[in-house]
Design a protein around this motif. Sequence first.
Motif, PDB file in Angstrom:
ATOM      1  N   VAL A  81       1.778 -19.231 -19.878  1.00  0.00           N
ATOM      2  CA  VAL A  81       3.019 -18.498 -20.102  1.00  0.00           C
ATOM      3  C   VAL A  81       3.491 -17.904 -18.788  1.00  0.00           C
ATOM      4  O   VAL A  81       2.733 -17.845 -17.818  1.00  0.00           O
ATOM      5  CB  VAL A  81       2.820 -17.337 -21.124  1.00  0.00           C
ATOM      6  CG1 VAL A  81       2.436 -17.873 -22.485  1.00  0.00           C
ATOM      7  CG2 VAL A  81       1.771 -16.349 -20.615  1.00  0.00           C
ATOM      8  N   TYR A  82       4.744 -17.473 -18.748  1.00  0.00           N
ATOM      9  CA  TYR A  82       5.236 -16.743 -17.594  1.00  0.00           C
ATOM     10  C   TYR A  82       4.922 -15.262 -17.790  1.00  0.00           C
ATOM     11  O   TYR A  82       4.920 -14.749 -18.905  1.00  0.00           O
ATOM     12  CB  TYR A  82       6.757 -16.909 -17.455  1.00  0.00           C
ATOM     13  CG  TYR A  82       7.171 -18.244 -16.904  1.00  0.00           C
ATOM     14  CD1 TYR A  82       8.318 -18.876 -17.364  1.00  0.00           C
ATOM     15  CD2 TYR A  82       6.439 -18.886 -15.905  1.00  0.00           C
ATOM     16  CE1 TYR A  82       8.724 -20.096 -16.856  1.00  0.00           C
ATOM     17  CE2 TYR A  82       6.831 -20.117 -15.400  1.00  0.00           C
ATOM     18  CZ  TYR A  82       7.971 -20.713 -15.875  1.00  0.00           C
ATOM     19  OH  TYR A  82       8.375 -21.923 -15.382  1.00  0.00           O
ATOM     20  N   GLU A  83       4.665 -14.578 -16.677  1.00  0.00           N
ATOM     21  CA  GLU A  83       4.363 -13.155 -16.732  1.00  0.00           C
ATOM     22  C   GLU A  83       5.515 -12.458 -16.006  1.00  0.00           C
ATOM     23  O   GLU A  83       5.523 -12.370 -14.788  1.00  0.00           O
ATOM     24  CB  GLU A  83       3.043 -12.900 -15.996  1.00  0.00           C
ATOM     25  CG  GLU A  83       2.463 -11.546 -16.199  1.00  0.00           C
ATOM     26  CD  GLU A  83       1.203 -11.341 -15.368  1.00  0.00           C
ATOM     27  OE1 GLU A  83       0.349 -12.248 -15.358  1.00  0.00           O
ATOM     28  OE2 GLU A  83       1.084 -10.278 -14.718  1.00  0.00           O
ATOM     29  N   LEU A  84       6.493 -12.014 -16.745  1.00  0.00           N
ATOM     30  CA  LEU A  84       7.748 -11.604 -16.129  1.00  0.00           C
ATOM     31  C   LEU A  84       7.820 -10.176 -15.643  1.00  0.00           C
ATOM     32  O   LEU A  84       8.669  -9.864 -14.800  1.00  0.00           O
ATOM     33  CB  LEU A  84       8.904 -11.862 -17.103  1.00  0.00           C
ATOM     34  CG  LEU A  84       9.109 -13.324 -17.500  1.00  0.00           C
ATOM     35  CD1 LEU A  84      10.284 -13.429 -18.470  1.00  0.00           C
ATOM     36  CD2 LEU A  84       9.358 -14.198 -16.284  1.00  0.00           C
TER      37      LEU A  84
ATOM     38  N   ALA B 157       3.431 -19.520  -9.994  1.00  0.00           N
ATOM     39  CA  ALA B 157       3.137 -20.307 -11.192  1.00  0.00           C
ATOM     40  C   ALA B 157       3.534 -19.570 -12.469  1.00  0.00           C
ATOM     41  O   ALA B 157       3.907 -20.189 -13.462  1.00  0.00           O
ATOM     42  CB  ALA B 157       1.661 -20.683 -11.248  1.00  0.00           C
ATOM     43  N   VAL B 158       3.435 -18.247 -12.460  1.00  0.00           N
ATOM     44  CA  VAL B 158       3.771 -17.489 -13.669  1.00  0.00           C
ATOM     45  C   VAL B 158       5.070 -16.697 -13.510  1.00  0.00           C
ATOM     46  O   VAL B 158       5.370 -15.820 -14.318  1.00  0.00           O
ATOM     47  CB  VAL B 158       2.621 -16.549 -14.113  1.00  0.00           C
ATOM     48  CG1 VAL B 158       1.430 -17.364 -14.543  1.00  0.00           C
ATOM     49  CG2 VAL B 158       2.240 -15.574 -13.027  1.00  0.00           C
ATOM     50  N   LYS B 159       5.825 -16.982 -12.450  1.00  0.00           N
ATOM     51  CA  LYS B 159       7.096 -16.297 -12.203  1.00  0.00           C
ATOM     52  C   LYS B 159       6.932 -14.777 -12.188  1.00  0.00           C
ATOM     53  O   LYS B 159       7.780 -14.030 -12.697  1.00  0.00           O
ATOM     54  CB  LYS B 159       8.159 -16.693 -13.235  1.00  0.00           C
ATOM     55  CG  LYS B 159       8.684 -18.093 -12.949  1.00  0.00           C
ATOM     56  CD  LYS B 159      10.001 -18.332 -13.588  1.00  0.00           C
ATOM     57  CE  LYS B 159      10.963 -19.244 -12.919  1.00  0.00           C
ATOM     58  NZ  LYS B 159      10.791 -19.626 -11.542  1.00  0.00           N
ATOM     59  N   ASN B 160       5.836 -14.329 -11.583  1.00  0.00           N
ATOM     60  CA  ASN B 160       5.560 -12.906 -11.521  1.00  0.00           C
ATOM     61  C   ASN B 160       6.115 -12.359 -10.204  1.00  0.00           C
ATOM     62  O   ASN B 160       5.381 -12.098  -9.263  1.00  0.00           O
ATOM     63  CB  ASN B 160       4.056 -12.677 -11.619  1.00  0.00           C
ATOM     64  CG  ASN B 160       3.693 -11.214 -11.734  1.00  0.00           C
ATOM     65  OD1 ASN B 160       4.528 -10.337 -11.560  1.00  0.00           O
ATOM     66  ND2 ASN B 160       2.429 -10.954 -12.033  1.00  0.00           N
ATOM     67  N   SER B 162       7.328  -9.447  -9.571  1.00  0.00           N
ATOM     68  CA  SER B 162       6.896  -8.079  -9.239  1.00  0.00           C
ATOM     69  C   SER B 162       5.482  -8.057  -8.667  1.00  0.00           C
ATOM     70  O   SER B 162       5.096  -7.105  -7.989  1.00  0.00           O
ATOM     71  CB  SER B 162       7.027  -7.141 -10.445  1.00  0.00           C
ATOM     72  OG  SER B 162       6.368  -7.671 -11.564  1.00  0.00           O
ATOM     73  N   ASP B 186      11.253 -15.966  -8.537  1.00  0.00           N
ATOM     74  CA  ASP B 186      12.138 -15.735  -9.672  1.00  0.00           C
ATOM     75  C   ASP B 186      13.185 -16.845  -9.834  1.00  0.00           C
ATOM     76  O   ASP B 186      13.838 -16.939 -10.862  1.00  0.00           O
ATOM     77  CB  ASP B 186      12.848 -14.396  -9.463  1.00  0.00           C
ATOM     78  CG  ASP B 186      13.399 -13.848 -10.751  1.00  0.00           C
ATOM     79  OD1 ASP B 186      14.503 -13.285 -10.734  1.00  0.00           O
ATOM     80  OD2 ASP B 186      12.738 -14.034 -11.796  1.00  0.00           O
ATOM     81  N   SER B 235       8.046 -22.674  -9.954  1.00  0.00           N
ATOM     82  CA  SER B 235       6.856 -22.322 -10.730  1.00  0.00           C
ATOM     83  C   SER B 235       6.006 -23.554 -11.041  1.00  0.00           C
ATOM     84  O   SER B 235       4.943 -23.450 -11.644  1.00  0.00           O
ATOM     85  CB  SER B 235       7.250 -21.607 -12.026  1.00  0.00           C
ATOM     86  OG  SER B 235       7.920 -22.497 -12.894  1.00  0.00           O
TER      87      SER B 235
END
Lengths: 218, 297
Positions: A81-84, B157-160, B162, B186, B235
């Motif tokens: 999953v993505y961790e936004l 990979a998880v678009k984190n 922050s 992002d 990602s």
Amino acid sequence: MISVALPKGRLGEKTYAMMAAAGYECPSILEKNRKLTFENKEKGIRYFWVKPSDVSIYVERGTADIGVCGRDILMEYAPDVYELLDLEIGACDMCVAGPADFTDNGEGTLKVATKFPHIAMRYYERAGRRADIIKLNGSVEIAPVLKLSDVIVDIVETGSTLKANNLAVLTKFAHITARLISNKVSYQFRHEEITGVRDALLRVVSGETPVQDVTLEH
Amino acid sequence: MLKHDLNALYEEQGIRRFRPPAFEPYDLYVTNRDYLGASQLITFTDLDGTLMAMLPDVTLSVLRASGGRQQMRVYYNASVYRPKDGHFREIPQAGIEYVGALDAEAEAEVLRLAYRSLSLLSEEAIIRVSDVSFLHTLLRDMNLADETASLVLKLFAVKNASGIDRLLADGRIEKEKAALLKALADLYLPFEEGVAFLEKQSLLASCSETIAHLKTLAGALSAQDAGKRFFLDFSLVNSMDYYSGVLFQGSVRDIPFPILSGGRYDALASRMGREDGAIGFCVYLDLIENNRREASV
């Protein structure tokens, strides 16, 4: 309509409070009823409650577009999953804990009881320490007391449970907070809606938007 | 049925069908262990004592068969044998492989076919595109410590986005680099827009060659309507080890997992003796079958 999986319990209530402050309120969720899902068509949002450790499964499989779960679950199960966003609630630490006077002489195999076998395995592998990881499903603190294990790997919040069992934090190795997660395909097809939720929540996290505490009637 | 529609789509393009054997010498897979992942194989001993394996993958067989040929454009619709849910299973896959000298136009053709494959399934399909050489150049030129670079890729990979802030706070990245990395983590933009964004970044000057290539690709894609369904998205960092250029994944709205993946795998082709290039994609027919309500694959 975005589907949100909320973890049952205090973390879920705090999450809902933040979502409401962010503009995604759904008043029916606060009523005492036996409904399982709650919708606010106007805001385009649907909530449902699930067991905290199941949130990532609902999101991974797209049944929920987004959800909130602790970083401990993400580290243990590594769902795709993505961790936004870091919601900065539910703060605790992943620790090695054991009897306050415990010292590891580095010899033999260390017995480690935990609810998080993958996290524990990776920690000891990186430390180059041979460990016998004993997976338990709950009340992990009792393991070293009863000598099932030498130490435990567990999340620690206030430390009062450890204290009550004459245990202490030996090492803190990861900080845990609740994260907003998203299904990867939902993210693509609902990009604006999902990033909209994330951005509105970010304003709540940063303090720009104030939150009101909520208590659900059970 | 989707299977037949895919075959017709590829035949229409003049791509000929490649029928892989059901098994190949185990040797082929041992030398390419990192490409296959830690997967187990169904093995048996042939009558002459050679250890054989049931096909876990078609791409390697295509590369093996391409020796001595300048160009090879093929499609396949075959079964592979891999562990799934604790047991070995026969898994249907379809896909195409282009082997030979490849320019941006050939890459665009493959990407377009990937989109058209998915649009046989649904009107709502998206292909996300990334570029391995861009990411490698970017991280190398940022002079990040190995561990930091590895953390950055995990965050991508998880678009984190922050999480990048945390690396900045820990003193592992400088401010301007962190700002750019955040924006890239992002990023999810229509391909042409995404490339335009990259062109404007002064910190990406050293990646100008790769960005120019992406721009040519974007131009070739947007020449047709499908251009709107391609998105730039970094990602896609898994499988970066054997892909060496453009890398992509496809999804349709009503299936919660990516059902198509592909890219340029020159590094793998070179290991099999081809110095020109190779690009392809695979459609996961089993995922489609298991996740569609009226599944008729």
